[in-house]
Design an enzyme around this catalytic site. Sequence first.
Site, mmCIF file in Angstrom:
data_model
loop_
_atom_site.group_PDB
_atom_site.id
_atom_site.type_symbol
_atom_site.label_atom_id
_atom_site.label_comp_id
_atom_site.label_asym_id
_atom_site.label_seq_id
_atom_site.Cartn_x
_atom_site.Cartn_y
_atom_site.Cartn_z
ATOM 1 N N SER A 65 4.445 10.890 36.417
ATOM 2 C CA SER A 65 5.310 9.756 36.743
ATOM 3 C C SER A 65 6.791 10.003 36.466
ATOM 4 C CB SER A 65 4.856 8.506 35.988
ATOM 5 O OG SER A 65 3.724 7.936 36.592
ATOM 6 N N LYS A 68 9.023 10.081 39.448
ATOM 7 C CA LYS A 68 9.493 8.858 40.112
ATOM 8 C C LYS A 68 11.005 8.703 40.002
ATOM 9 C CE LYS A 68 5.107 6.508 39.069
ATOM 10 N NZ LYS A 68 4.444 5.528 38.208
ATOM 11 N N TYR A 193 2.401 12.548 47.542
ATOM 12 C CA TYR A 193 2.578 11.924 46.235
ATOM 13 C C TYR A 193 1.850 12.710 45.138
ATOM 14 C CZ TYR A 193 2.739 8.312 42.626
ATOM 15 O OH TYR A 193 2.942 7.622 41.452
ATOM 16 N N TYR A 244 6.548 2.565 31.083
ATOM 17 C CA TYR A 244 5.438 1.698 31.475
ATOM 18 C C TYR A 244 5.621 0.309 30.850
ATOM 19 C CZ TYR A 244 3.415 6.206 32.835
ATOM 20 O OH TYR A 244 3.198 7.440 33.386
ATOM 21 N N VAL A 262 1.990 10.818 32.509
ATOM 22 C CA VAL A 262 0.712 10.915 31.800
ATOM 23 C C VAL A 262 0.299 12.358 31.485
ATOM 24 C CG1 VAL A 262 -0.167 8.700 32.613
ATOM 25 C CG2 VAL A 262 -0.641 10.778 33.937
#
Length: 308
Positions: A65, A68, A193, A244, A262
């Site tokens: 992540s 992103k 992705y 998060y 993660v």
Amino acid sequence: MLCQKQQDLDEMVAEAKKEAKKGEVATYIPALAKADPNILAVSIFDGASHCFVSGDSEHLFTLQSASKVITLALALMDCGEAVVFEKVGMEPTGDPFNSISKLEAQFPSKPLNPMINAGALAVSSLIKGETAQDKLQYLLHFIHRLSGNKHITYNKEVARSEYETADLNRALAYFLKQHHIIEGDVNLLIEFYTMQCAIELTCDDLAKIGFVLANEGRNHEGEVIMPYEIARLVKTFMVTCGMYNASGEFAIKVGIPAKSGVSGCILGAVPNRLGIGIYGPALDEKGNSYAGMKILELLAAHYHLSIF
């Protein structure tokens, strides 16, 4: 002075490493379950020709992540704010990163922010390229410029493992397509992705990417890699949504713009000062590195790094 800073960092890493015993590596992506939960590595880059490092800073890991942040910057550069924020919102959420509930409960059904999976899928759909490989190579070229490392690529085993277990992300993507947030082939988007999340680098690379964000979009040589306003926007999302649904507590305790993944990585950017790269794969229940969170808390307190 440099020796003292290195000693301080080594001591903080030794203390933070104790937190790893509380966590577990991610297992819902089978390839990530192979990680050693006892690893903790840190790189801190201040724009000089070297990093302060502690632990195995050359250990390879995947962005997950943390990617992103980079795709958001690239999409903003290519498409502009109006297009990007028509697809995704700017609000934090207290829900888990892979939740679908907020999409169902609001109208229009666009993701609340780019740091949750639904929002990242919407942003990734804007990356240029006809095929998943085209999109990946375009993104990698940007990462090469950010990090100064043209050898960064992606881990095919992790990408395949993620693709084969991406049913929830597929569901999110189909929901977004139904509501015209994304267009085109969902399978192509999921393929890209999962490769995006499997981009593999080191803490040194991550710290240099963080430095560009910290340094208003310029690398250590003064080259403009992204406009100032985009670096500012990205850091803001890192503060409000980057950890998060622990982002609020993290902002209070640490106060450093950061984005976790993660795999156990954390990308940090202390405005006008430092880029930070961390890898510690033992995670808490929210998906953040236990030891990584602790080392940032210790660094922030010791060196007064909080932006607040």
